[in-house]
Design an enzyme around this catalytic site. Structure first.
Site, PDB file in Angstrom:
ATOM      1  N   TYR A 142       1.078  -1.511  -0.216  1.00 39.74           N
ATOM      2  CA  TYR A 142      -0.759   0.165   0.210  1.00 39.74           C
ATOM      3  C   TYR A 142       1.183   1.613  -0.011  1.00 39.74           C
ATOM      4  O   TYR A 142       1.929   0.941   0.774  1.00 39.74           O
ATOM      5  CB  TYR A 142      -0.830   0.325   0.802  1.00 39.74           C
ATOM      6  N   ASP A 193       9.630   2.656  -0.934  1.00 40.35           N
ATOM      7  CA  ASP A 193       8.657   3.319   0.216  1.00 40.35           C
ATOM      8  C   ASP A 193       8.984   3.311   1.696  1.00 40.35           C
ATOM      9  O   ASP A 193       8.579   2.416   1.641  1.00 40.35           O
ATOM     10  CB  ASP A 193       6.830   3.459  -0.310  1.00 40.35           C
ATOM     11  N   LYS A 210       4.811   9.721   8.407  1.00 35.76           N
ATOM     12  CA  LYS A 210       4.710   9.318   9.504  1.00 35.76           C
ATOM     13  C   LYS A 210       6.005   9.447  10.561  1.00 35.76           C
ATOM     14  O   LYS A 210       5.235  11.142  11.108  1.00 35.76           O
ATOM     15  CB  LYS A 210       4.700   7.959   9.550  1.00 35.76           C
TER      16      LYS A 210
HETATM   17  P1  KE4 Z   1      -0.578   8.349   4.862  1.00 34.41           P
HETATM   18  O1  KE4 Z   1      -1.406   9.310   3.117  1.00 34.41           O
HETATM   19  O2  KE4 Z   1      -1.775   7.357   5.061  1.00 34.41           O
HETATM   20  O3  KE4 Z   1      -0.170   8.869   5.085  1.00 34.41           O
HETATM   21  O4  KE4 Z   1       0.346   7.270   3.786  1.00 34.41           O
HETATM   22  C1  KE4 Z   1       0.041   6.325   2.908  1.00 34.41           C
HETATM   23  C2  KE4 Z   1       0.914   5.123   2.764  1.00 34.41           C
HETATM   24  C3  KE4 Z   1       2.174   4.664   2.233  1.00 34.41           C
HETATM   25  N1  KE4 Z   1       3.069   4.001   1.937  1.00 34.41           N
HETATM   26  C4  KE4 Z   1       3.045   2.731   3.576  1.00 34.41           C
HETATM   27  C5  KE4 Z   1       4.104   1.647   3.916  1.00 34.41           C
HETATM   28  C6  KE4 Z   1       2.326   3.068   4.131  1.00 34.41           C
HETATM   29  O5  KE4 Z   1       1.640   2.612   5.621  1.00 34.41           O
HETATM   30  C7  KE4 Z   1       1.050   4.563   4.542  1.00 34.41           C
HETATM   31  C8  KE4 Z   1      -0.435   4.421   4.914  1.00 34.41           C
HETATM   32  N2  KE4 Z   1      -0.060   3.436   5.962  1.00 34.41           N
HETATM   33  C9  KE4 Z   1      -1.567   3.101   5.974  1.00 34.41           C
HETATM   34  C10 KE4 Z   1      -1.785   1.965   7.691  1.00 34.41           C
HETATM   35  N3  KE4 Z   1      -1.301   0.415   7.354  1.00 34.41           N
HETATM   36  C11 KE4 Z   1      -2.464   4.813   7.244  1.00 34.41           C
HETATM   37  C12 KE4 Z   1      -3.429   4.342   8.059  1.00 34.41           C
HETATM   38  C13 KE4 Z   1      -5.237   4.896   7.143  1.00 34.41           C
HETATM   39  O6  KE4 Z   1      -5.564   4.544   6.095  1.00 34.41           O
HETATM   40  O7  KE4 Z   1      -5.635   5.313   7.924  1.00 34.41           O
END
Ligand code: KE4
Length: 429
Positions: free
Chosen positions: A144, A239, A267
């Site tokens: 993701y 990523d 994060k």
């Molecule tokens: P954000 O756009 O949610 O800040 O980041 C996207 C993203 C990109 N790359 C990786 C490896 C990630 O884990 C994420 C976001 N992680 C999720 C949890 N698995 C965010 C939680 C959510 O969607 O509310």
């Protein structure tokens, strides 16, 4: 534990916010029941709206690596807020945190700040396409990279949790440029590249995956990707939104000794405020506007409050690298305790762990990619485990497709409580 007020608040929220949440994974849809509304948090503990104290193993999905309300971050944000909250003009603090990130992370000269991990990954892919002049990208099933159209193809995390790994609204025109590979399968990647000769701009990967649970790269897998990219003029994007500044100061590039061309962050780099970033050598970053033709922008990018939180966080981690070892030791202790409990109760399980990222899969089969993660998750055993742990005051990620994140505020007493709760939970699995 009582959750009456959380349920009442959830009912109100659903009237004005789709699904009552501003991000789907918070909705407990996968595990069932109503989500917990948090009132405040401190250190390793959440305090919900019903007055329950919960030991937190999500830590805002990764950012709160030092625990909630970490004083140096709180002080930095308060101090900054008194001087204005946003200007839309360059500020010195953006340079300070950029210099520190460039010092901590290998193989980067320059970094651009944005407001989320999604924005970071989306911008990194546009930069790779603009720099190479090629259109296609390779991503891995179960990974993701945020909710940008190009990534919602067999995506992990919330996308797979709600069974929409290929989201409606993503056009076939977009989807055709996203090629799907199998994690940990180099031959599959090589085959895709040879079937799309001179068309692939980049491979984007979670170098330690965290969105199908925690999945570790097999020995040689990351270096194999590096070699394939070098041989085919493809950019390798790590990523590190989850792993950056968590698995080590320099992230997975440092931990595994494999060089990426572009690295994305989120994060931890924001200390809990909205910050994403992408970084590379100057030669690649110089393609970005206003230096070069690849456009990318943002009103609140480099926001002073967010920069203050991120800088306080990174400064602490840079000055206290022992935090990473402490986190790793605590996670290994938790791993050992959980394993003993599951074995004693004859619970079929696999535990994956790297540093302070850990996930439990209720299957004897090793979980090495999206298929094996899905096979384990489909049994629903995790959902029973989740609710039993929650009823004992342990707050896990509400999905079998997520990683648990430890914070360094966790004590060994907290870990023992968690292991004891798992022993009780195991009796109902
Ligand atoms: P954000 O756009 O949610 O800040 O980041 C996207 C993203 C990109 N790359 C990786 C490896 C990630 O884990 C994420 C976001 N992680 C999720 C949890 N698995 C965010 C939680 C959510 O969607 O509310």
């Amino acid at each position: 534990m009582i959750y009456k007020r959380s349920s009442a608040l959830f009912a109100e929220a659903q009237k004005v916010i789709p699904g009552g949440v501003n991000s789907p994974v918070r909705a407990f849809k996968a595990v069932g029941g109503d989500p917990i509304f948090v009132k405040n948090a401190n250190g390793a503990y959440l305090y919900d709206e019903d007055g329950n104290q919960l030991i937190d193993y999500i830590n805002s999905w990764g950012p709160m690596i030092l625990g909630h309300a970490f004083q140096p971050v709180v002080d930095a944000v308060i101090d900054k807020a008194r001087k204005g909250t946003s200007f839309g003009m360059p500020t010195e603090i953006e340079t300070k945190i950029a210099e520190l990130a460039v010092k901590m992370v290998p193989n980067i000269d320059m970094i651009r700040f944005v407001n989320s991990g999604t924005e970071a990954c989306m911008s990194a892919v546009r930069l790779a396409r603009g720099y190479t002049g090629k259109d296609k990208i390779i991503k891995f099933a179960g990974c993701y990279h945020g909710h940008s159209d190009s990534f919602l193809i067999q995506a992990g995390s919330g996308a797979v949790t709600f069974g929409s790994p290929n989201s409606p609204g993503v056009t076939s025109g977009t989807a055709k440029d996203t090629l799907l590979a199998t994690y940990n399968d180099l031959n599959n990647v090589a085959e895709i590249i040879s079937n799309n000769e001179n068309k692939v701009a980049c491979i984007i990967i979670e170098p330690v995956a965290g969105n199908m649970g925690c999945i570790t790269p097999k020995d040689g897998f990351l270096q194999g990707l590096r070699d394939l990219c070098d041989a085919n003029n493809i950019l390798l994007i790590f990523d590190e939104v989850m792993t950056g500044f968590r698995l080590s100061a320099g992230g997975v590039q440092e931990l595994y000794g494999v060089r990426a061309d572009i690295v994305t962050f989120g994060k931890v780099i924001g200390g809990g405020l909205p910050v994403g970033a992408f970084a590379a050598k100057k030669e690649i970053m110089s393609s970005l506007a206003p230096l070069g033709p690849v456009y990318q922008a943002g009103t609140l990018s480099g926001n002073p409050l967010a920069m203050a939180a991120g800088l306080a966080m990174l400064e602490y981690l840079d000055k206290n690298p022992q935090v990473f070892e402490s986190l790793s030791d605590k996670t290994a202790y938790l791993h050992k305790g959980l394993k003993e409990v599951f074995v004693a109760n004859k619970v079929a399980h696999t535990i994956n762990r790297v540093g302070s990222m850990i996930s439990v899969h209720f299957s004897e089969t090793p979980v090495i990619d999206f298929k094996t993660a899905a096979n384990a998750a489909e049994k629903g055993t995790f959902n029973t485990f989740f609710h039993s742990m929650l009823s004992q005051g342990i707050y896990l990620a509400p999905s079998a497709y997520e990683t648990w994140f430890l914070c360094d505020a966790l004590s060994y007493e907290d870990l023992d409580k968690t292991i004891a709760a798992a022993a009780v939970a195991s009796k109902n699995l």
